[in-house]
Scaffold this motif. Sequence first.
Motif: not given
Length: 208
Positions: A53-54, A56-57, A60, A62-63, A71, A108
């Motif tokens: 996840r880290t 992928a973020e 930018g 999708d995991a 996502a 968010k």
Amino acid sequence: MDGSEQRRALARLIEEKGGDYAGLSRLLAKNPAYIQQFIKRGSPRRLAEEDRRTIAEFFGVDAARLGGPPATAPAFLAVDRLDVGASAGPGAAVDHESTKGAVSFDPKMLRGLGVRAEDASMIRVRGDSMEPTLMDGDEILVDRTPRAWRDGIHVIRVDGDLMVKRLSRVPGGGVLISSDNKAVPSLGERPLDTVDVVGRVLWVGRKL
């Protein structure tokens, strides 16, 4: 996606995005050789979910590209649009307020603004006295949470008129009600108990 597929996917992603092994290892708070060992030697056999996840973020993406769960779209929250206009001119009398649909916001975003959907309203600006900050026709997000107000732009009622103005505290407990448009007269200083502060303006959306 098994470990070998995950390694190939990560190698392609690094090549595509221009990352480097050591930098990604530091991103994950691992030793500098961690990612290289994973890709070249298969150690560890698979990346942990948090690491996927880290990465992928960071890139930018999708995991799911690294074997993680796809996502999901955020559950958007509805903020009521009030069927009134906050005058940025001489003021507009309002006898009642009713909703006229709603505007969807990312949770968010609302958390970042520090407001709950149920405590917020969308109101249309009328007039030009707050230009260039707020334009005629702008829709503003107003935090209607009961709380002590602070200097800034607010929707207020004065003498029964609903308007949007800039408020500033003055010595003695009063409030200065001003317009951002210097060509438009301000209301000047008023006793605080003569001003009904409806809410603070947090965000403005407009068409370009």
